[in-house]
Design a protein around this motif. Structure first.
Motif, mmCIF file in Angstrom:
data_model
loop_
_atom_site.group_PDB
_atom_site.id
_atom_site.type_symbol
_atom_site.label_atom_id
_atom_site.label_comp_id
_atom_site.label_asym_id
_atom_site.label_seq_id
_atom_site.Cartn_x
_atom_site.Cartn_y
_atom_site.Cartn_z
ATOM 1 N N SER A 165 1.025 -1.133 0.103
ATOM 2 C CA SER A 165 -0.138 0.117 0.238
ATOM 3 C C SER A 165 0.695 1.011 0.026
ATOM 4 O O SER A 165 0.608 2.194 -0.614
ATOM 5 C CB SER A 165 -0.956 0.022 1.664
ATOM 6 O OG SER A 165 -2.284 -0.230 0.697
ATOM 7 N N SER A 166 1.605 1.464 0.652
ATOM 8 C CA SER A 166 2.788 2.121 0.415
ATOM 9 C C SER A 166 3.822 3.032 -0.415
ATOM 10 O O SER A 166 3.319 3.844 -0.846
ATOM 11 C CB SER A 166 3.964 2.193 1.474
ATOM 12 O OG SER A 166 4.892 1.017 1.373
ATOM 13 N N GLU A 167 3.853 1.461 -1.251
ATOM 14 C CA GLU A 167 4.228 1.738 -3.050
ATOM 15 C C GLU A 167 3.025 2.515 -3.702
ATOM 16 O O GLU A 167 3.003 3.485 -4.623
ATOM 17 C CB GLU A 167 4.673 0.105 -3.609
ATOM 18 C CG GLU A 167 6.114 -0.173 -2.613
ATOM 19 C CD GLU A 167 6.390 -1.597 -3.327
ATOM 20 O OE1 GLU A 167 7.426 -1.732 -4.084
ATOM 21 O OE2 GLU A 167 5.702 -2.386 -3.353
ATOM 22 N N GLY A 168 1.878 1.939 -3.146
ATOM 23 C CA GLY A 168 0.823 2.290 -4.222
ATOM 24 C C GLY A 168 0.463 3.819 -4.049
ATOM 25 O O GLY A 168 -0.714 4.383 -4.627
ATOM 26 N N THR A 169 0.428 4.840 -2.636
ATOM 27 C CA THR A 169 0.815 6.504 -2.895
ATOM 28 C C THR A 169 1.522 6.709 -3.789
ATOM 29 O O THR A 169 0.946 7.498 -4.236
ATOM 30 C CB THR A 169 0.948 6.298 -1.650
ATOM 31 O OG1 THR A 169 2.311 6.014 -1.294
ATOM 32 C CG2 THR A 169 -0.149 6.070 -0.575
ATOM 33 N N TRP A 170 2.830 5.999 -4.154
ATOM 34 C CA TRP A 170 3.376 6.263 -5.593
ATOM 35 C C TRP A 170 2.166 7.323 -7.170
ATOM 36 O O TRP A 170 2.853 8.210 -7.409
ATOM 37 C CB TRP A 170 4.204 6.187 -6.429
ATOM 38 C CG TRP A 170 5.651 5.560 -5.341
ATOM 39 C CD1 TRP A 170 5.586 5.640 -4.290
ATOM 40 C CD2 TRP A 170 5.959 4.398 -5.337
ATOM 41 N NE1 TRP A 170 6.506 4.889 -3.149
ATOM 42 C CE2 TRP A 170 7.074 4.229 -3.887
ATOM 43 C CE3 TRP A 170 6.843 4.115 -6.509
ATOM 44 C CZ2 TRP A 170 7.825 3.264 -4.013
ATOM 45 C CZ3 TRP A 170 7.473 2.689 -6.563
ATOM 46 C CH2 TRP A 170 8.452 2.901 -5.011
ATOM 47 N N VAL A 171 0.744 6.395 -7.152
ATOM 48 C CA VAL A 171 -0.530 6.432 -7.802
ATOM 49 C C VAL A 171 -0.108 8.252 -7.740
ATOM 50 O O VAL A 171 -0.225 9.184 -8.443
ATOM 51 C CB VAL A 171 -0.730 5.515 -8.137
ATOM 52 C CG1 VAL A 171 -1.690 6.350 -9.294
ATOM 53 C CG2 VAL A 171 -0.570 4.297 -7.998
ATOM 54 N N ILE A 172 -0.654 8.884 -6.185
ATOM 55 C CA ILE A 172 -0.669 10.087 -5.929
ATOM 56 C C ILE A 172 0.225 10.720 -5.772
ATOM 57 O O ILE A 172 0.482 11.825 -6.709
ATOM 58 C CB ILE A 172 -1.336 10.110 -4.501
ATOM 59 C CG1 ILE A 172 -2.487 8.702 -4.366
ATOM 60 C CG2 ILE A 172 -2.205 11.186 -3.906
ATOM 61 C CD1 ILE A 172 -2.700 8.413 -3.365
#
Length: 511
Positions: free
Chosen positions: A52-59
């Protein structure tokens, strides 16, 4: 202004209404994409097999790309024409939205989000510029009101749409829905706004300044996004990124101070009112935006919310903001802006403390949503007067440059604060879990009781583990909002170092 009036009178009433809808929908879609992915991070992470922490790169990747492109907007409009830049940017936004929906890995999705941000960056200020250009001067207030309403409503609907679409259709569709709107708006701009096109000029561009900007911003954001996975400064790679960011930032500062036509006009910081106001904006907005990312992840990861219900809970933030915006606009003409700004930021800090006191691992929906609703009432007190305070501090001929710097730093603060807050939150949850695990009492009795009710040994162990995880994440979330309250209090205090504005800020100057 004569050109603007000519464009307005040349348009029929029906054409004017359609052109207004095209511009309003464009601004709505670009602002929507800043929040639509916030509640979809868990779905994206699961779909791509990442954390999920890597998923914030999308933002953060979208926000950084958008910020970098802001200083280019004025040059692009002069060099190629405002309408052409708008139409091409809109078309590019649609293409990259399609590619985002088709992304097969984290790397491809981040790359396409960067492209989306670069295309979308100029659309927000240009949409308002064109609205003011096609409407006669006496209707500029109404035009700005239309534009502002889409800016306020989009962040409210973003989490709701993002959650509903992700739960029912899949996360890819939060990007695919942009495609038809982008196509219609790009085509509509070329057909309806041809008479509002601006004159093309061969103006110089600060190429070196832009390259330095991209290098230091890119290195800084990579350092923040990758730091947690690489053990921060225990990794030579992170150290290299930090040194690179520092070196190119230093070169950027020196170059922009002496460049005749700088990409980012740093000379506006000579005005104390602007410097103080922007400093308060950076810390307060960055803290606020980071919370919009952390809260949905806590709701979905720890409390078991679906993306849809996480969207509903977080969207309450904007409901009260819409209701209070007209009130604040009227108060701004009668009350010292510093009082309004200080009150608004302190209000955000107070709601952060409400979260610390109310939010636990068993909080129900309204316990989560009510602080969001309360916080929304204070947001217009912060955003609206702060713009007047900052831009009213500079000379009138520098308002456009100051607005560009202000918007760049606002967007960058959101990206940087998100990267920092999510890292601190994840690390804090892990550290707290380790502490709780070391002081647990009655674990064996609890497991035996569960097994007596039909649980297997492994299932009972998992129940205890889940309880510890929930408590650890709740405590880490409380710690984040305690820090947020402190930052808000500091930002509210420093605003009193700013003098009263030297002149009023006209409609549309802020963008």
């Amino acid at each position: 202004m004569a050109a603007a009036e000519t464009s307005a009178t040349a348009m029929g009433k029906g054409t004017l209404v359609l052109a207004c809808l095209v511009l309003a929908f464009t601004n709505f879609m670009v602002v929507l994409d800043t929040t639509i992915a916030n509640v979809s991070v868990a779905h994206i992470a699961g779909g791509l097999g990442i954390s999920s922490s890597e998923g914030t790169w999308v933002i953060t990747s979208y926000a950084v790309a958008e910020a970098i492109c802001v200083p280019l907007t004025g040059w692009l409009a002069k060099r190629f024409g405002t309408v052409r830049v708008f139409a091409v940017g809109m078309a590019g936004f649609g293409v990259f939205s399609m590619l985002c929906g088709m992304a097969w890995s984290l790397g491809s999705l981040v790359a396409f989000r960067i492209g989306q941000g670069l295309c979308g960056g100029p659309l927000m200020p240009i949409s308002q510029t064109l609205l003011l250009r096609i409407f006669p001067k006496e209707k500029h207030a109404q035009a700005t009101g239309i534009w502002a309403m889409t800016t306020i409503v989009a962040p409210i609907l973003g989490p709701i749409l993002g959650g509903t679409i992700s739960d029912n259709w899949g996360w890819h569709w939060i990007f695919f829905i942009n495609i038809p709107i982008a196509a219609i708006c790009a085509f509509g701009a070329m057909v309806l706004l041809g008479k509002a096109e601006t004159k093309v000029e061969r103006t110089p561009i600060d190429t070196i300044g832009l390259v330095l900007l991209v290098l230091w911003v890119g290195a800084l954001q990579l350092m923040l996004d990758l730091g947690r996975e690489h053990d921060w400064f225990g990794s030579s790679f992170i150290v290299v990124l930090a040194v690179t960011a520092g070196i190119f930032f230093s070169f950027f500062m020196v170059w922009e101070m002496f460049e005749r036509e700088p990409a980012v006009n740093l000379k506006v910081f000579r005005y104390r009112g602007f410097t103080v106001s922007v400093t308060a904006l950076v810390f307060a907005y960055g803290t606020f935006f980071a919370s919009l990312v952390v809260i949905p992840q806590w709701l979905q990861g720890a409390l078991g919310y679906t993306a849809t219900w996480a969207g509903y809970a977080t969207a309450f933030n904007g409901v009260a903001a819409v209701m209070m915006a007209p009130v604040v606009a009227k108060l701004s003409t009668r009350v010292d802006e510093r009082i309004l700004v200080s009150f608004g930021i302190l209000w955000l800090g107070a709601t952060s403390m409400i979260r610390v006191l109310w939010w636990t691992s068993d909080a129900d929906f309204w316990t989560v949503a009510l602080p969001q609703l309360i916080q929304g009432a204070g947001m217009p007190f912060f955003f609206i007067p702060l713009t007047t305070l900052a831009l009213g501090a500079v000379d009138e001929e520098e308002v456009a440059s100051a607005a560009g710097v202000m918007n760049f730093l606002r967007t960058m603060s959101g990206a940087i604060a998100t990267a920092i807050a999510t890292t601190v939150w994840y690390d804090g949850a892990q550290g707290t879990r380790a502490e709780l695990s070391g002081v647990l009492n009655g674990t064996e009795q609890t497991m035996q009781s569960l097994q007596a009710h039909g649980y297997t040994v492994e299932q009972s162990r998992q129940v205890v583990s889940n309880l510890v995880d929930g408590q650890a994440t709740a405590l880490a979330t409380g710690s984040i909002f305690t820090t947020a309250a402190i930052v808000f209090a500091a930002a509210a205090s420093i605003i009193w170092l700013a003098p009263r504005p030297k002149h009023p800020v006209a409609a549309g100057q802020a963008h």
